[in-house]
Design an enzyme around this catalytic site. Sequence first.
Site, PDB file in Angstrom:
ATOM      1  N   HIS A  70     -43.105-105.260  25.739  1.00  0.00           N
ATOM      2  CA  HIS A  70     -42.040-104.636  26.526  1.00  0.00           C
ATOM      3  C   HIS A  70     -43.062-103.832  27.756  1.00  0.00           C
ATOM      4  CE1 HIS A  70     -40.517-100.392  27.345  1.00  0.00           C
ATOM      5  NE2 HIS A  70     -39.388-101.286  27.301  1.00  0.00           N
ATOM      6  N   HIS A 125     -31.600-107.118  22.269  1.00  0.00           N
ATOM      7  CA  HIS A 125     -32.682-106.184  23.064  1.00  0.00           C
ATOM      8  C   HIS A 125     -33.965-106.447  22.332  1.00  0.00           C
ATOM      9  CE1 HIS A 125     -34.515-102.221  24.273  1.00  0.00           C
ATOM     10  NE2 HIS A 125     -34.299-102.811  25.469  1.00  0.00           N
TER      11      HIS A 125
END
Length: 387
Positions: free
Chosen positions: A91, A49
Amino acid sequence: MSRVWMGRGPLWVSAVLALSVLQACGGSDGDDATAYKTLDGKAPLVIGHRGASGELPEHTLAAYERAIARGADYIEPDLVMTRDGVLIARHEPMLDDTTDVATRFDASRKTTKMVDGVSTTAFFASDFTLAEIKTLRARQSRSSRSAAYDGLYEIPTLAEVIALAQTEGAKVGRTVGIYPEIKHSTFHAGLFGTHVFEDKLLATLHPIYGNTGSAPVFIQSFEVANLQYLNTKTNIRLVQLVDADDVNADGSMSLVAPFAQPYDFVVAGDTRRFSDLLTASGLAFVKGYADAIGPWKPYLVKTVADGLDRNGDGAITLNDRRVDGSTGVIEAAHAAGLAVHTWTFRNDASGYGFSDPQAEMAYYMTLGVDGVFTDFPGTGVAARNGL
């Protein structure tokens, strides 16, 4: 993905996990494909991740390289676009939290934009050229994690992430896939034009991986219309992400804007919520354009706050929630022909009812999830190897 669980749960879960592992695996080792309750019977994927973001600043080549070294099957670059139309790994479209942009550019470069209906003032990647982005350095955005690596690593492009995956994969002798997320598709469409982002993504992926469902690539999004569009343009596997705001005391999901609906649904006046995508009709709908779902992990395991102090610390908190097993979403998704990749597992922020992050991931794996997103891929690999 964005959810963070800060709790650490009771030790009793370890005993439950041990029993479930024996039941699920029949005492066989992890090399026996029949031991897995995944859609294809193969071992669940471990997805780095944002790279090994628990160890190094997220979305840096160093974090991706570390994830591969830890054994990740896939690495995940969240994608946003620069002013000159280059896809980079961040992100969010805002650079403030994960880079040193505020020390390199004057505050006059900040702008105010609507992001999923929320007015946001920030340094936006879309206001900077790639050359300017390359002057920035990544920094740790979580105060609970080490800032020792702040200022060391630049911001990579998607092309650089792909090159790294291929180079490092060759070094370790296995294929390392990529799992890009299209961040805020409606937001980017408003800046650059409808589906410009998606077209650029495919223009990068197809020459390298081909237009095939066997490519080591998944494309994910919290929105729907962009995935439906991609389904007409590519055979690369697509994943519908499913969000929520919180978990209620009884284990049901709390859905509060902007986490209640795909934002393109909001814009279109579609009243369906994220949870509606996980009903029988919702899964059938998703199957019409996607190959997998990516639900936030509380959708998959029901936990209940029943007032018992399970860990004996004298306080009743989210750590004491009772784990009641599968909600049935995994089983229903598999019945619809959809794989299930869930998120996010963190060594320093375990989920409700779990004191051990490795045990937590192993528990979800025994229920049949097809993949786990984790900031600590080494722990994910250990969880899978222990099944």
